[in-house]
Enzyme design. Structure first.
Site, short mmCIF file in Angstrom:
data_model
loop_
_atom_site.label_atom_id
_atom_site.label_comp_id
_atom_site.label_asym_id
_atom_site.label_seq_id
_atom_site.Cartn_x
_atom_site.Cartn_y
_atom_site.Cartn_z
N ASP A 27 0.87 -1.19 0.02
CA ASP A 27 0.22 0.00 -0.05
C ASP A 27 0.81 1.22 -0.03
O ASP A 27 2.22 1.12 0.33
CB ASP A 27 -0.91 0.12 1.47
CG ASP A 27 -1.64 1.36 1.38
OD1 ASP A 27 -2.44 1.53 0.41
OD2 ASP A 27 -1.86 2.01 2.39
N ASP A 29 -0.07 5.38 1.13
CA ASP A 29 -0.27 5.94 2.41
C ASP A 29 -0.37 5.17 3.50
O ASP A 29 -1.01 4.32 3.73
CB ASP A 29 -1.51 6.91 2.29
CG ASP A 29 -1.55 7.78 0.89
OD1 ASP A 29 -1.45 8.95 1.03
OD2 ASP A 29 -1.95 7.37 -0.20
N ASP A 186 -1.76 -1.22 5.62
CA ASP A 186 -1.72 -0.52 7.13
C ASP A 186 -3.33 -0.47 7.55
O ASP A 186 -3.74 -0.04 8.69
CB ASP A 186 -1.11 0.76 7.45
CG ASP A 186 -2.16 1.89 6.44
OD1 ASP A 186 -2.27 1.58 5.28
OD2 ASP A 186 -2.08 2.95 7.03
#
Length: 237
Positions: A27, A29, A186
């Site tokens: 991922d 961000d 996250d």
């Protein structure tokens, strides 16, 4: 499914054991890049046009993870509420500001570059699958100077659907040349997206979490990128 959770802040030696993955996907961000400073600046600029007070960057973390519209809605809700018309009016202001200020404060997380180097040296391809739109993702990676390190970069609008739908992760794998893949993220969108795509996953404990990282029910957890390569070297072949 694999279950190799690491205790918080534990470091392990890796040795020269090979890594049993062809691709490590990430991922963006809150996983590869701490974009909180620039996201906060964009949110604060947008809500400032209607007289709302600015948020510190750390306060933006719980707002991030489900797209710019949700991020803005959460910020408006936390600063006094909003109407649908207000949200619709401010969203393009936020997006335009962000597009012009993508990499002012954004930086790779500690240990990332060394982990990327080690993975590349081991013959592993790196790839990105993010829910951030391509018009932000591609320029951001260029401006940070990391775009050439990735065999594939798939945005939230690349295939018309976003994580947790498995389609963008599968597209990332295909564009990177195929092979056994593990995904690092996250948020629940990352972990569920990987699981829906039928691949292993790792959650990071330093990203834009909206609760304990253990709640993501990932196959494994890391709290620093120093832990990633040793973890992958121990992963069952």
């Amino acid at each position: 499914m694999f279950a190799l959770p690491l205790p918080p802040r534990t470091r392990h030696g890796g040795g020269m054991t090979s890594i049993p993955f062809d691709i490590v996907g990430f991922d963006l961000d809150g996983t590869l890049i701490d974009t909180s400073g620039d996201l906060a600046a964009a949110v604060n600029y947008a809500i400032g046009t209607i007289g709302r007070p600015a948020f510190p960057a750390a306060a933006i973390h719980p707002f991030v993870g489900k797209g710019a519209k949700v991020m803005l809605a959460r910020a408006l809700d936390a600063s006094g509420g909003y109407t649908a018309d207000t949200l619709d009016a401010l969203l393009p202001i936020l997006l335009d500001y962000y597009q012009q200020n993508l990499a002012i404060h954004s930086v790779p997380y500690p240990g990332l570059i060394a982990a990327m180097d080690a993975l590349t040296d081991a013959g592993v391809k790196l790839a990105i699958c993010t829910n951030k739109a391509e018009r932000f993702t591609i320029p951001l990676m260029h401006q940070i100077g990391l775009s050439d390190r990735f065999a594939a970069i798939v945005g939230g609008d690349t295939v018309g659907v976003a994580k947790p739908d498995p389609a963008p992760i599968r597209e990332m794998i295909a564009r990177a040349g195929g092979g056994r893949t593990i995904f690092v993220g996250d948020t629940i969108n990352d972990i569920a997206g990987a699981r829906n795509a039928g691949i292993a996953n790792v959650a990071v404990g330093f990203g834009f979490l909206d609760g304990p990282v253990e709640n993501l029910d990932a196959d494994a957890i890391i709290h620093h990128f120093d832990e990633l390569v040793p973890l992958l070297r121990r992963w069952p072949a």
